[in-house]
Design a protein around this motif. Structure first.
Motif, PDB file in Angstrom:
ATOM      1  N   ALA A 257      10.458  -6.161  51.689  1.00 51.73           N
ATOM      2  CA  ALA A 257      11.773  -6.718  52.029  1.00 51.73           C
ATOM      3  C   ALA A 257      12.895  -5.719  51.765  1.00 51.73           C
ATOM      4  O   ALA A 257      13.917  -5.713  52.475  1.00 51.73           O
ATOM      5  N   LEU A 258      12.733  -4.869  50.763  1.00 52.43           N
ATOM      6  CA  LEU A 258      13.788  -3.929  50.393  1.00 52.43           C
ATOM      7  C   LEU A 258      13.812  -2.673  51.253  1.00 52.43           C
ATOM      8  O   LEU A 258      14.870  -2.054  51.422  1.00 52.43           O
ATOM      9  N   ILE A 259      12.672  -2.267  51.775  1.00 56.84           N
ATOM     10  CA  ILE A 259      12.597  -1.003  52.512  1.00 56.84           C
ATOM     11  C   ILE A 259      13.639  -0.888  53.630  1.00 56.84           C
ATOM     12  O   ILE A 259      14.323   0.152  53.731  1.00 56.84           O
ATOM     13  N   PRO A 260      13.830  -1.901  54.478  1.00 55.62           N
ATOM     14  CA  PRO A 260      14.834  -1.758  55.554  1.00 55.62           C
ATOM     15  C   PRO A 260      16.261  -1.598  55.029  1.00 55.62           C
ATOM     16  O   PRO A 260      17.116  -1.032  55.725  1.00 55.62           O
ATOM     17  N   ALA A 261      16.517  -2.081  53.807  1.00 51.76           N
ATOM     18  CA  ALA A 261      17.878  -2.029  53.258  1.00 51.76           C
ATOM     19  C   ALA A 261      18.086  -0.857  52.306  1.00 51.76           C
ATOM     20  O   ALA A 261      19.183  -0.691  51.752  1.00 51.76           O
ATOM     21  N   ASP A 262      17.059  -0.028  52.134  1.00 48.12           N
ATOM     22  CA  ASP A 262      17.135   1.031  51.122  1.00 48.12           C
ATOM     23  C   ASP A 262      18.328   1.970  51.296  1.00 48.12           C
ATOM     24  O   ASP A 262      19.044   2.271  50.345  1.00 48.12           O
ATOM     25  N   GLN A 263      18.535   2.466  52.523  1.00 54.45           N
ATOM     26  CA  GLN A 263      19.619   3.429  52.736  1.00 54.45           C
ATOM     27  C   GLN A 263      20.977   2.785  52.482  1.00 54.45           C
ATOM     28  O   GLN A 263      21.859   3.400  51.858  1.00 54.45           O
ATOM     29  N   TYR A 264      21.153   1.562  52.954  1.00 52.49           N
ATOM     30  CA  TYR A 264      22.413   0.840  52.742  1.00 52.49           C
ATOM     31  C   TYR A 264      22.665   0.636  51.245  1.00 52.49           C
ATOM     32  O   TYR A 264      23.785   0.871  50.749  1.00 52.49           O
ATOM     33  N   LEU A 265      21.644   0.219  50.516  1.00 55.78           N
ATOM     34  CA  LEU A 265      21.787  -0.023  49.079  1.00 55.78           C
ATOM     35  C   LEU A 265      22.060   1.278  48.329  1.00 55.78           C
ATOM     36  O   LEU A 265      22.865   1.311  47.386  1.00 55.78           O
ATOM     37  N   LEU A 266      21.411   2.357  48.757  1.00 57.33           N
ATOM     38  CA  LEU A 266      21.645   3.650  48.108  1.00 57.33           C
ATOM     39  C   LEU A 266      23.082   4.111  48.331  1.00 57.33           C
ATOM     40  O   LEU A 266      23.746   4.589  47.395  1.00 57.33           O
ATOM     41  N   ASN A 267      23.580   3.994  49.554  1.00 52.90           N
ATOM     42  CA  ASN A 267      24.949   4.419  49.852  1.00 52.90           C
ATOM     43  C   ASN A 267      25.961   3.659  48.998  1.00 52.90           C
ATOM     44  O   ASN A 267      26.910   4.246  48.465  1.00 52.90           O
ATOM     45  N   ASN A 268      25.760   2.357  48.879  1.00 55.39           N
ATOM     46  CA  ASN A 268      26.683   1.551  48.085  1.00 55.39           C
ATOM     47  C   ASN A 268      26.561   1.856  46.596  1.00 55.39           C
ATOM     48  O   ASN A 268      27.562   1.835  45.868  1.00 55.39           O
ATOM     49  N   SER A 269      25.354   2.142  46.136  1.00 53.59           N
ATOM     50  CA  SER A 269      25.159   2.497  44.731  1.00 53.59           C
ATOM     51  C   SER A 269      25.847   3.821  44.409  1.00 53.59           C
ATOM     52  O   SER A 269      26.444   3.981  43.335  1.00 53.59           O
TER      53      SER A 269
END
Length: 323
Positions: free
Chosen positions: A85-97
């Motif tokens: 579930a997290l893989i598709p959102a990884d880049q978005y979450l990394l950018n925000n982090s």
């Protein structure tokens, strides 16, 4: 190479401390009991020299065997689902982090300074947080528990010391094995190559992995697996110390955020790493403790007796309860 030398030095220093057990407690019993607040008794055997190394194959086998328990199958299944579930959102979450990290003043890379023979002295908060999951941390904790155990003739502390070193070794076996299967690209090179979420190159050759490790070693996080395994070794040996779990997992959470904002890991690298660390730590604790109930817990708090008698032509039945 210098990091390897330091690691070996620390391991053998801790082994040297443990090796003194024979001399310092040779005339004592081979077993010690500790009664927890719930009445459960933990029995520890006196740890032996090099146990932290010789028990590693047993720990690996025990961990694999424990994968098949109902509880752990559910945990591993949940971790797998969460990872997907997290893989598709990884880049978005990394950018925000990374944005949050910048606002907090955290660096986007962990660097260290030298101090004598040590080359992992953190110059800033980013590097200090990253050190939580470094192998040096369980080694230093192990040395602390070993020193306390020797001074106080405390088998629980000594077994915790050996368990921490075992957890480090076993975590390394599993994390390196899975990394070489998944071959996931870490964020830093993925950003340079413009690969959102990182590339996957399963089963890279040993030479390719050694030559360009960040291209293949993101999944799972060895730091989080190591930290979680070490934490559960301590939690399992000291169940009455309720503060250890919230403090420990809070530090692991901070470590997880720091590694993402510093472009070291993706969030989907974490679920399997943490569950694996949990299973490793629990298995090591189980192998060192014999559990039983306190005699006080099995003693009845009251007695109940039935009696019969005949008086004035009547049959009587009575009962007495003694507290």
């Amino acid at each position: 190479m210098k990091k390897l030398v330091i690691l070996i030095t620390l391991i053998f220093t801790s082994q040297f401390i443990i090796s003194q057990i024979k001399d310092s407690i040779s005339n004592k019993s081979d077993f010690q009991n500790y009664t927890n607040s719930n009445g459960e008794i933990y029995t520890y055997k006196k740890p032996r020299f090099f146990e932290m190394i010789t028990h590693v194959p047993r720990d690996v086998y025990g961990t694999v065997k424990d994968f098949g328990t109902t509880e752990n199958l559910i945990l591993l299944g949940g971790a797998t689902v969460l990872t997907v579930a997290l893989i598709p959102a990884d880049q978005y979450l990394l950018n925000n982090s990374r944005t949050i990290g910048e606002e907090l003043g955290l660096k986007d890379v962990a660097r260290y300074k030298n101090f004598g023979p040590l080359n992992n002295i953190p110059p800033n908060m980013t590097s200090a947080i990253y050190l939580i999951g470094n192998g040096t941390t369980p080694i230093l904790l192990s040395m602390g528990f070993a020193t306390f155990g020797l001074i106080n003739n405390d088998y629980r502390s000594l077994n915790t010391a050996t368990g921490l070193i075992e957890s480090l070794a076993v975590s390394g076996v599993f994390s390196q094995t899975i990394k070489r299967i998944t071959g996931r690209q870490s964020p830093a090179p993925a950003i340079i190559d413009d690969n959102p979420g990182g590339n996957w190159s399963p089963f890279p050759s040993f030479s390719a992995f050694a030559k360009s490790t960040p291209q293949y070693d993101a999944m799972p996080s060895g730091h989080l697996m190591t930290a979680t395994a070490a934490l559960n070794v301590i939690i399992g040996n000291y169940p009455d110390k309720k503060w250890i779990k919230p403090v420990g997992y809070s530090l692991i959470g901070i470590l997880g955020f720091e590694m993402v904002q510093a472009n070291v890991h993706w969030y989907s690298d974490y679920p399997i790493a943490m569950i694996m660390g949990y299973i490793i730590g629990k298995n090591i604790v189980k192998s060192k403790i014999s559990k039983s109930n306190s005699p006080l817990e099995t003693t009845k708090k009251y007695t109940f007796n039935m009696n019969a008698s005949r008086k004035s032509g009547y049959n009587l039945i009575g009962a007495t309860v003694a507290f």
